[in-house]
Design an enzyme around this catalytic site. Structure first.
Site, PDB file in Angstrom:
ATOM      1  N   ASP A 221      49.885 -63.545  25.619  1.00 57.38           N
ATOM      2  CA  ASP A 221      49.150 -64.367  24.655  1.00 57.38           C
ATOM      3  C   ASP A 221      50.090 -65.347  23.927  1.00 57.38           C
ATOM      4  OD1 ASP A 221      46.509 -64.563  23.830  1.00 57.38           O
ATOM      5  OD2 ASP A 221      46.473 -62.526  23.029  1.00 57.38           O
TER       6      ASP A 221
ATOM      7  N   GLU B 195      44.574 -69.874  18.672  1.00 55.89           N
ATOM      8  CA  GLU B 195      44.208 -68.547  18.163  1.00 55.89           C
ATOM      9  C   GLU B 195      45.383 -67.824  17.508  1.00 55.89           C
ATOM     10  OE1 GLU B 195      42.643 -65.733  21.026  1.00 55.89           O
ATOM     11  OE2 GLU B 195      42.355 -64.235  19.465  1.00 55.89           O
TER      12      GLU B 195
ATOM     13  N   THR C  77      41.101 -60.535  26.508  1.00 57.13           N
ATOM     14  CA  THR C  77      42.312 -59.706  26.619  1.00 57.13           C
ATOM     15  C   THR C  77      41.986 -58.363  27.298  1.00 57.13           C
ATOM     16  OG1 THR C  77      41.897 -58.957  24.361  1.00 57.13           O
ATOM     17  CG2 THR C  77      43.500 -60.692  24.630  1.00 57.13           C
TER      18      THR C  77
ATOM     19  N   ASP D 222      36.852 -69.970  21.363  1.00 52.75           N
ATOM     20  CA  ASP D 222      36.126 -69.073  22.267  1.00 52.75           C
ATOM     21  C   ASP D 222      34.974 -69.775  22.985  1.00 52.75           C
ATOM     22  OD1 ASP D 222      37.543 -66.673  22.099  1.00 52.75           O
ATOM     23  OD2 ASP D 222      36.579 -66.131  20.204  1.00 52.75           O
TER      24      ASP D 222
ATOM     25  N   ASP E  11      42.598 -71.161  23.333  1.00 52.59           N
ATOM     26  CA  ASP E  11      42.614 -69.692  23.401  1.00 52.59           C
ATOM     27  C   ASP E  11      43.561 -69.370  24.552  1.00 52.59           C
ATOM     28  OD1 ASP E  11      42.190 -66.990  23.525  1.00 52.59           O
ATOM     29  OD2 ASP E  11      40.021 -67.138  23.193  1.00 52.59           O
TER      30      ASP E  11
ATOM     31  N   ILE F 175      44.774 -66.579  25.817  1.00 50.39           N
ATOM     32  CA  ILE F 175      44.106 -65.625  26.716  1.00 50.39           C
ATOM     33  C   ILE F 175      42.791 -65.253  26.061  1.00 50.39           C
ATOM     34  CG2 ILE F 175      44.064 -63.321  27.757  1.00 50.39           C
ATOM     35  CD1 ILE F 175      46.960 -63.363  28.130  1.00 50.39           C
ATOM     36  N   ASP F 176      41.712 -65.629  26.711  1.00 50.97           N
ATOM     37  CA  ASP F 176      40.400 -65.203  26.258  1.00 50.97           C
ATOM     38  C   ASP F 176      39.988 -64.060  27.184  1.00 50.97           C
ATOM     39  OD1 ASP F 176      37.987 -65.355  24.779  1.00 50.97           O
ATOM     40  OD2 ASP F 176      37.054 -66.443  26.426  1.00 50.97           O
TER      41      ASP F 176
HETATM   42  N1  LIG Z   1      32.283 -58.967  16.726  1.00 48.72           N
HETATM   43  C1  LIG Z   1      32.487 -59.918  17.638  1.00 48.72           C
HETATM   44  N2  LIG Z   1      31.459 -60.649  18.079  1.00 48.72           N
HETATM   45  C2  LIG Z   1      31.663 -61.603  19.008  1.00 48.72           C
HETATM   46  N3  LIG Z   1      32.867 -61.903  19.563  1.00 48.72           N
HETATM   47  C3  LIG Z   1      33.931 -61.202  19.165  1.00 48.72           C
HETATM   48  C4  LIG Z   1      33.798 -60.175  18.182  1.00 48.72           C
HETATM   49  N4  LIG Z   1      35.007 -59.650  17.961  1.00 48.72           N
HETATM   50  C5  LIG Z   1      35.878 -60.324  18.751  1.00 48.72           C
HETATM   51  N5  LIG Z   1      35.231 -61.259  19.489  1.00 48.72           N
HETATM   52  C6  LIG Z   1      35.796 -62.219  20.448  1.00 48.72           C
HETATM   53  O1  LIG Z   1      35.198 -62.143  21.704  1.00 48.72           O
HETATM   54  C7  LIG Z   1      36.083 -62.688  22.674  1.00 48.72           C
HETATM   55  C8  LIG Z   1      36.020 -61.915  23.958  1.00 48.72           C
HETATM   56  O2  LIG Z   1      34.713 -62.068  24.356  1.00 48.72           O
HETATM   57  P1  LIG Z   1      34.092 -61.377  25.592  1.00 48.72           P
HETATM   58  O3  LIG Z   1      33.674 -60.035  25.132  1.00 48.72           O
HETATM   59  O4  LIG Z   1      32.965 -62.310  25.895  1.00 48.72           O
HETATM   60  O5  LIG Z   1      35.147 -61.329  26.634  1.00 48.72           O
HETATM   61  C9  LIG Z   1      37.426 -62.650  22.078  1.00 48.72           C
HETATM   62  O6  LIG Z   1      37.834 -63.964  21.902  1.00 48.72           O
HETATM   63  C10 LIG Z   1      37.228 -61.936  20.776  1.00 48.72           C
HETATM   64  O7  LIG Z   1      37.993 -62.475  19.753  1.00 48.72           O
HETATM   65  P2  LIG Z   1      39.525 -62.041  19.542  1.00 48.72           P
HETATM   66  O8  LIG Z   1      40.305 -62.805  20.551  1.00 48.72           O
HETATM   67  O9  LIG Z   1      39.844 -62.436  18.164  1.00 48.72           O
HETATM   68  O10 LIG Z   1      39.606 -60.547  19.793  1.00 48.72           O
HETATM   69 MG   LIG Z   2      38.911 -65.436  22.773  1.00 45.62          MG
HETATM   70 MG   LIG Z   3      42.387 -64.903  22.871  1.00 39.37          MG
HETATM   71 MG   LIG Z   4      42.545 -62.267  20.416  1.00 36.07          MG
END
Ligand SMILES: Nc1ncnc2c1ncn2[C@@H]1O[C@H](COP(=O)(O)O)[C@@H](O)[C@H]1OP(=O)(O)O
Ligand SMILES: [Mg+2]
Ligand SMILES: [Mg+2]
Ligand SMILES: [Mg+2]
Length: 340
Positions: free
Chosen positions: A48, A71, A132, A277, A127, A129-130
């Protein structure tokens, strides 16, 4: 005459390719069955930071005036407590990049991503890495980069290292690694992430009968309401099981007609979706002929800083069924009652 945002498109592709290469290298070197059973997240954390450093350094080199909403920040890499991780990230960046970067330069590149965003001027959103969780499982994840100008997404690139290639007729279904790109008004395209990079135009499906639809949603029940999407599916007469995919690869699936609907239904009243995202996937789906909005069908508004503060959830669908999908979402979430 050069096309609108031609240079930005080329640089963004290069940055996403480099960052994707870095992520794959980390996966191959560091993710093992033992990291998975121990729930060790350190490989994805290193990737990341490394991916954000690589993309931001390339953007800084070509567009030094452009701010970036990224991010990650370098807080966890600072001081004595951050030393071990910092060393790993710097070594990683230097093992991939074309030029050597010192520690300060790597941290500085990561922190170019601190911009607050907003409605005026141009800024990138990243982002690194989207998905993770998908990365750690060896499933779908994406490197996501977009350019926002005066609050509108004008360019988006998705690097999807584990997505199946479908762009060449007769291409080996086992070949993975796809890059998708779209510029406002120019259509959406996919190409291989490595090797022959001929671009093929992609289109969302032309479905008008929701009973034939395939929908996709997050793997994670904490990110979307799976029970409500089931009810929405029933209202629409959908019989096919949902396809669960991590990351913005859901937008990629929609943009090339592999799925017809993407639902992201708010799990918590206070969660604001982040612009990184959704920005790249948003323009790719729109340029492929699909539609994207929130649970009320309103377009996503990227002009309110680092989050989509004015929107709740996401609904994306082929243009021919979008309105029907939003109506079903409203019935299940109760929005229709509130409007009466
Ligand atoms: N409560 C939440 N509702 C929706 N999306 C979220 C929530 N918590 C984290 N995410 C984000 O969903 C994304 C992953 O989505 P998906 O489930 O579609 O793969 C990540 O970018 C994550 O953010 P983060 O990177 O801050 O953890
Ligand atoms: Mg993401
Ligand atoms: Mg990310
Ligand atoms: Mg993250």
């Amino acid at each position: 005459m050069t096309a609108y945002l031609a240079r930005e498109r080329q640089v963004a592709i290069q940055a996403v390719e480099q960052a994707s290469k870095l992520c794959q290298a980390v996966f191959n070197r560091l993710v093992t069955s033992s990291t998975l059973t121990k729930k060790d997240k350190s490989p994805v954390t290193i990737a990341d930071f490394g991916a954000q450093a690589v993309v931001n350094a390339i953007l800084a080199q070509h567009f030094p005036e452009d701010p970036i909403v990224g991010e990650e920040d370098s807080k966890d890499l600072q001081g004595d407590t951050g030393r071990e991780m910092r060393t790993k990230v710097v070594d990683l960046v230097n093992s991939i990049g074309e030029r050597t970067m010192g520690e300060e330069e790597v941290l500085g590149a990561i922190d170019r991503g601190q911009y607050a965003g907003g409605a005026t001027g141009r800024h990138w959103t990243l982002d690194p890495i989207d998905g993770t969780k998908g990365f750690l499982r060896g499933e779908q994840y994406a490197v996501c980069l977009a350019l926002i100008i005066d609050g509108q997404v004008r360019l988006g690139v998705l690097g999807c290292p584990n997505l199946e290639q479908t762009h060449q007729p007769g291409s080996d279904p086992n070949s993975r690694g796809v890059l998708m790109v779209a510029v406002d008004g120019q259509g959406a395209f996919q190409r291989a992430l490595t090797g022959i990079k001929d671009e093929t135009r992609i289109h969302a499906s032309s479905l008008s009968d929701t009973t034939q639809a395939t929908f996709c949603e997050s793997v994670e029940s904490g990110h979307t309401r799976h029970d409500d999407s089931g009810r929405i599916g029933e209202l629409l007469g959908i019989t096919r099981p949902p396809v669960r995919i991590d990351s913005q690869c859901k937008y990629a699936a929609l943009a090339r007609g592999q799925a017809d609907v993407y639902l992201r239904l708010p799990t918590r009243a206070d969660y604001e979706e982040k612009i990184w995202d959704h920005a790249a996937g948003n323009i790719i789906v729109r340029e492929a002929g699909g539609r994207v909005g929130d649970v009320t069908g309103s377009p996503l508004d990227f002009s309110h800083g680092r989050t989509l503060a004015r929107n709740r959830g996401v609904v994306a669908a082929s243009a021919g069924i979008f309105d029907q999908v939003v109506a079903a979402v409203q019935r299940v979430l109760g929005g229709a009652e509130k409007e009466e």
